[in-house]
Design a protein around this motif. Structure first.
Motif, PDB file in Angstrom:
ATOM      1  N   ALA A 263     -31.695  50.610 -42.409  1.00  0.00           N
ATOM      2  CA  ALA A 263     -30.899  50.797 -43.620  1.00  0.00           C
ATOM      3  C   ALA A 263     -29.631  51.592 -43.336  1.00  0.00           C
ATOM      4  O   ALA A 263     -28.551  51.286 -43.874  1.00  0.00           O
ATOM      5  N   ARG A 264     -29.735  52.604 -42.483  1.00  0.00           N
ATOM      6  CA  ARG A 264     -28.553  53.410 -42.182  1.00  0.00           C
ATOM      7  C   ARG A 264     -27.515  52.590 -41.406  1.00  0.00           C
ATOM      8  O   ARG A 264     -26.304  52.737 -41.635  1.00  0.00           O
ATOM      9  N   VAL A 265     -27.963  51.707 -40.535  1.00  0.00           N
ATOM     10  CA  VAL A 265     -27.026  50.824 -39.832  1.00  0.00           C
ATOM     11  C   VAL A 265     -26.312  49.922 -40.841  1.00  0.00           C
ATOM     12  O   VAL A 265     -25.086  49.736 -40.788  1.00  0.00           O
ATOM     13  N   ALA A 266     -27.073  49.355 -41.775  1.00  0.00           N
ATOM     14  CA  ALA A 266     -26.466  48.473 -42.772  1.00  0.00           C
ATOM     15  C   ALA A 266     -25.409  49.203 -43.585  1.00  0.00           C
ATOM     16  O   ALA A 266     -24.336  48.655 -43.870  1.00  0.00           O
ATOM     17  N   LEU A 267     -25.673  50.441 -43.943  1.00  0.00           N
ATOM     18  CA  LEU A 267     -24.693  51.218 -44.705  1.00  0.00           C
ATOM     19  C   LEU A 267     -23.450  51.512 -43.877  1.00  0.00           C
ATOM     20  O   LEU A 267     -22.332  51.538 -44.413  1.00  0.00           O
ATOM     21  N   ARG A 268     -23.627  51.723 -42.563  1.00  0.00           N
ATOM     22  CA  ARG A 268     -22.450  51.929 -41.702  1.00  0.00           C
ATOM     23  C   ARG A 268     -21.594  50.670 -41.649  1.00  0.00           C
ATOM     24  O   ARG A 268     -20.375  50.746 -41.444  1.00  0.00           O
ATOM     25  N   HIS A 269     -22.225  49.515 -41.807  1.00  0.00           N
ATOM     26  CA  HIS A 269     -21.504  48.237 -41.757  1.00  0.00           C
ATOM     27  C   HIS A 269     -21.292  47.674 -43.165  1.00  0.00           C
ATOM     28  O   HIS A 269     -21.134  46.462 -43.325  1.00  0.00           O
ATOM     29  N   ALA A 270     -21.282  48.528 -44.167  1.00  0.00           N
ATOM     30  CA  ALA A 270     -21.210  48.058 -45.552  1.00  0.00           C
ATOM     31  C   ALA A 270     -20.008  47.148 -45.792  1.00  0.00           C
ATOM     32  O   ALA A 270     -20.129  46.105 -46.447  1.00  0.00           O
ATOM     33  N   ASP A 271     -18.857  47.514 -45.277  1.00  0.00           N
ATOM     34  CA  ASP A 271     -17.656  46.704 -45.524  1.00  0.00           C
ATOM     35  C   ASP A 271     -17.841  45.276 -45.021  1.00  0.00           C
ATOM     36  O   ASP A 271     -17.480  44.311 -45.709  1.00  0.00           O
ATOM     37  N   GLU A 272     -18.407  45.159 -43.830  1.00  0.00           N
ATOM     38  CA  GLU A 272     -18.612  43.823 -43.255  1.00  0.00           C
ATOM     39  C   GLU A 272     -19.681  43.048 -44.022  1.00  0.00           C
ATOM     40  O   GLU A 272     -19.503  41.875 -44.366  1.00  0.00           O
ATOM     41  N   LEU A 273     -20.820  43.698 -44.298  1.00  0.00           N
ATOM     42  CA  LEU A 273     -21.926  43.001 -44.946  1.00  0.00           C
ATOM     43  C   LEU A 273     -21.582  42.591 -46.377  1.00  0.00           C
ATOM     44  O   LEU A 273     -22.020  41.537 -46.848  1.00  0.00           O
ATOM     45  N   LEU A 274     -20.799  43.422 -47.058  1.00  0.00           N
ATOM     46  CA  LEU A 274     -20.444  43.120 -48.442  1.00  0.00           C
ATOM     47  C   LEU A 274     -19.245  42.186 -48.552  1.00  0.00           C
ATOM     48  O   LEU A 274     -18.898  41.745 -49.650  1.00  0.00           O
ATOM     49  N   ALA A 275     -18.626  41.883 -47.418  1.00  0.00           N
ATOM     50  CA  ALA A 275     -17.450  41.009 -47.453  1.00  0.00           C
ATOM     51  C   ALA A 275     -17.792  39.627 -48.001  1.00  0.00           C
ATOM     52  O   ALA A 275     -16.934  38.941 -48.585  1.00  0.00           O
ATOM     53  N   ARG A 276     -19.038  39.195 -47.814  1.00  0.00           N
ATOM     54  CA  ARG A 276     -19.445  37.881 -48.293  1.00  0.00           C
ATOM     55  C   ARG A 276     -19.710  37.855 -49.798  1.00  0.00           C
ATOM     56  O   ARG A 276     -19.898  36.782 -50.383  1.00  0.00           O
ATOM     57  N   VAL A 277     -19.769  39.028 -50.408  1.00  0.00           N
ATOM     58  CA  VAL A 277     -20.044  39.078 -51.845  1.00  0.00           C
ATOM     59  C   VAL A 277     -18.973  38.322 -52.623  1.00  0.00           C
ATOM     60  O   VAL A 277     -19.268  37.576 -53.567  1.00  0.00           O
ATOM     61  N   ASP A 278     -17.707  38.491 -52.252  1.00  0.00           N
ATOM     62  CA  ASP A 278     -16.628  37.778 -52.940  1.00  0.00           C
ATOM     63  C   ASP A 278     -16.802  36.267 -52.801  1.00  0.00           C
ATOM     64  O   ASP A 278     -16.551  35.508 -53.754  1.00  0.00           O
ATOM     65  N   ASP A 279     -17.211  35.823 -51.605  1.00  0.00           N
ATOM     66  CA  ASP A 279     -17.451  34.384 -51.398  1.00  0.00           C
ATOM     67  C   ASP A 279     -18.553  33.886 -52.327  1.00  0.00           C
ATOM     68  O   ASP A 279     -18.458  32.799 -52.913  1.00  0.00           O
ATOM     69  N   LEU A 280     -19.618  34.668 -52.459  1.00  0.00           N
ATOM     70  CA  LEU A 280     -20.742  34.254 -53.297  1.00  0.00           C
ATOM     71  C   LEU A 280     -20.378  34.290 -54.774  1.00  0.00           C
ATOM     72  O   LEU A 280     -20.822  33.433 -55.550  1.00  0.00           O
ATOM     73  N   ARG A 281     -19.563  35.266 -55.165  1.00  0.00           N
ATOM     74  CA  ARG A 281     -19.081  35.283 -56.550  1.00  0.00           C
ATOM     75  C   ARG A 281     -18.299  34.004 -56.855  1.00  0.00           C
ATOM     76  O   ARG A 281     -18.483  33.372 -57.905  1.00  0.00           O
TER      77      ARG A 281
END
Length: 363
Positions: A263-281
């Motif tokens: 989970a801590r790794v995912a939070l460090r990479h939040a910008d990258e992992l959440l970048a697909r959210v706009d695509d899914l929206r």
């Protein structure tokens, strides 16, 4: 020797919860993020897990201090680490809430259609379950909500926003009104924002009113927007009085060292992992428009799924899609179906299968 297990009477004959797990080419039924982590994230996770493995002979930090700090930083809105709680998926978070604030002689309330696991959390915590109703457009009528709360005096009110299965988000005025009504009966209000990161622009989070609303709990998950469903990490923000209460009912060392590390790794990479959210929206909004173009009724959605209908025989439509290798979810009010938002290729397959199914007169 014959033996009958002494199962609780209310559990006899009950089927365990779970969406169908069917191996088909296009799986759009459980609202997963279709985009897996990058190789950079995979490598970082592998390194963090390797570090955690070196001390697996010891119990993990039962207060998951570092993870709480990271989650508080991610949430913002003045949330402190002491106001954060986490568990194995938002499911365990919800169950712990009912264990701490529900129980025999107490009541939990929600408003249908709502998440199908809520009554199971209440049952497992031996809490009475009462369900009100939503409006035709799946919004929540404040006057009705206040009336239900005043009548049944719940210790816990559970409100998903965006709502599962409809995708409907709650405006802040509704959240504050429900919290005020619950406070009159010494109840807490849980705004379940499992799909919160997928909200449309201009749709606020309940976190915005957390500081001035002491009986408010805002829950989230890393399963959806963070594409971390397999890691099982859910969390919430609330007053320290509430988070301290959850420490009483949690099982010892309930979050493994590996879960915390991932989970801590995912939070460090939040910008990258959440970048697909706009695509899914964007894909969600295209799906809403396309379904309406087929003459179907579609609920407004702030989530990564779309509820659509209405069908005289929704199971026939569901089966027609499945026969073509596309799995969606048969859930929600009668006559409605829910499709998770996938990749463009997956959504094209869904369009093709639904067109063919409806063309055969099914539904």
């Amino acid at each position: 020797m014959t033996f009958t297990a002494p199962l609780r009477e209310e559990l006899r004959g009950v089927e365990p919860y779970g969406a169908p797990q069917i191996d088909v080419p296009v799986q759009l039924n459980v609202n997963e993020n279709p985009y897996g982590p990058s190789e950079a994230v995979v490598a970082d996770v592998a390194a963090a897990v390797a570090d955690a493995t070196r001390t697996l002979n010891r119990y993990p930090d039962r207060e998951f201090t570092a993870l709480r700090e990271d989650l508080a930083a991610y949430l913002g809105h003045g949330v402190t680490p002491a106001q954060v709680w986490a568990a194995n998926g938002s499911n365990e978070v919800m169950l712990q809430i009912l264990q701490a604030f529900g129980g025999p002689g107490r009541t939990a309330v929600s408003f249908a259609p709502t998440y199908s696991m809520y009554p199971e959390y209440a049952r497992d915590a031996m809490t009475d379950w009462v369900v009100g109703h939503r409006e035709e457009d799946f919004s929540l009528d404040v006057a009705h909500a206040v009336e239900v709360i005043a009548k049944h005096r719940p210790s816990v009110v559970l409100l998903p926003s965006p709502n599962n299965p409809t995708g409907t988000a709650l405006p802040p005025a509704t959240v504050t009104a429900v919290c005020a009504a619950a406070a009159e009966v010494d109840g807490i209000v849980v705004i379940d924002e499992a799909y919160g990161e997928f909200r449309r622009a201009g749709t606020p989070s309940a976190l915005e009113v957390l500081a001035e609303t002491p009986n408010l709990v805002v829950s989230r998950t890393m399963s959806k927007a963070f594409a971390l469903a397999g890691a099982r990490l859910g969390y919430l923000a609330a007053s320290t009085e509430i988070t301290d209460a959850l420490r009483v009912v949690r099982l010892p060392y309930h979050l493994s060292a590996v879960t915390q590390a991932v989970a801590r790794v995912a939070l460090r990479h939040a910008d990258e992992l959440l970048a697909r959210v706009d695509d899914l929206r964007a894909e969600r909004d295209r799906t809403v428009s396309w379904l309406r173009g087929q003459g179907l009724t579609v609920a407004e959605s702030d989530a990564n799924y779309v509820l659509f209908g209405r069908f005289a025989d929704r199971h026939a439509v569901w089966q027609g899609l499945l026969d073509q290798g596309v799995l969606i979810r048969e859930t929600g009010p009668d006559g409605w179906l829910r499709v998770s938002v996938g990749t463009p290729a997956e959504m094209t397959a869904f369009h093709t299968a639904l067109t063919a199914t409806l063309g055969r007169g099914l539904g």
